[in-house]
Design a protein around this motif. Structure first.
Motif, mmCIF file in Angstrom:
data_model
loop_
_atom_site.group_PDB
_atom_site.id
_atom_site.type_symbol
_atom_site.label_atom_id
_atom_site.label_comp_id
_atom_site.label_asym_id
_atom_site.label_seq_id
_atom_site.Cartn_x
_atom_site.Cartn_y
_atom_site.Cartn_z
ATOM 1 N N LYS A 1 0.829 -1.243 -0.101
ATOM 2 C CA LYS A 1 0.022 0.162 0.088
ATOM 3 C C LYS A 1 0.913 1.370 -0.071
ATOM 4 O O LYS A 1 1.801 1.306 0.621
ATOM 5 N N ASP B 1 -4.139 7.197 -1.837
ATOM 6 C CA ASP B 1 -4.109 6.155 -0.912
ATOM 7 C C ASP B 1 -4.499 4.986 -1.903
ATOM 8 O O ASP B 1 -5.731 4.891 -2.114
ATOM 9 N N ILE C 1 -4.051 0.679 -2.721
ATOM 10 C CA ILE C 1 -3.221 -0.821 -2.776
ATOM 11 C C ILE C 1 -2.636 -0.996 -4.121
ATOM 12 O O ILE C 1 -3.268 -0.715 -5.096
ATOM 13 N N SER D 1 -2.010 0.587 -9.210
ATOM 14 C CA SER D 1 -2.696 0.108 -8.021
ATOM 15 C C SER D 1 -3.570 -1.002 -8.578
ATOM 16 O O SER D 1 -3.955 -1.235 -9.693
#
Length: 144
Positions: A81, A97, A99, A134
């Motif tokens: 992350k 933000d 993953i 991501s």
């Protein structure tokens, strides 16, 4: 620290000078560093342009923002992350933000701040090419 000399009054942290003592008393000084004239809780959340590319052993993520304030920025990176909070300009903040689509080694990663951008160089744990930075789902390693 307050300074009063030759009729001028100012705080050493920002040196915004005034001749009126009542105006000087209204100014709030800082304990250290650059003086923040606005209320830090009144930050304006904005979108910034960002880009990424990869090499065999690393993923490079760049956020483009003018007048970056490194002392206020937050960069947190785990193996899967990436969380950024970039403060820049006039009380503006960009938050990222996500993953990550692959696994990285945070202890071998680094961040570089400049006046116009923030670069995050993340070292890959595995030499695997990713088609996206991501992943929207934990089990889906390659999505965009």
């Amino acid at each position: 620290m307050p300074h009063i000399s030759r009729g001028m009054k100012y705080w050493s942290c920002c040196k915004k000078k005034t001749t009126e003592f009542t105006d000087f008393l209204k100014q709030k000084g800082c304990a250290s560093g650059t003086h923040l004239w606005g209320d830090p809780s009144q930050k304006k959340e904005v979108q910034c342009r960002y880009d990424w590319h990869q090499t065999g052993d690393s993923v490079n993520f760049t956020v483009y923002a003018k007048k970056v304030k490194p002392e206020l920025c937050t960069v947190n990176c785990s193996a899967v992350k990436l969380h950024l909070e970039i403060h820049f300009g006039d009380d503006q903040v960009f938050t990222f933000d996500k993953i990550l689509a692959g696994i990285i080694e945070p202890e071998k990663s680094k961040v570089t701040f400049s006046a116009t951008k923030v670069e995050v160089n993340m070292r890959k744990a595995e030499f695997v090419a990713c088609r996206a930075l991501s992943s929207s789902r934990r089990n889906d390693l390659v999505t965009q």
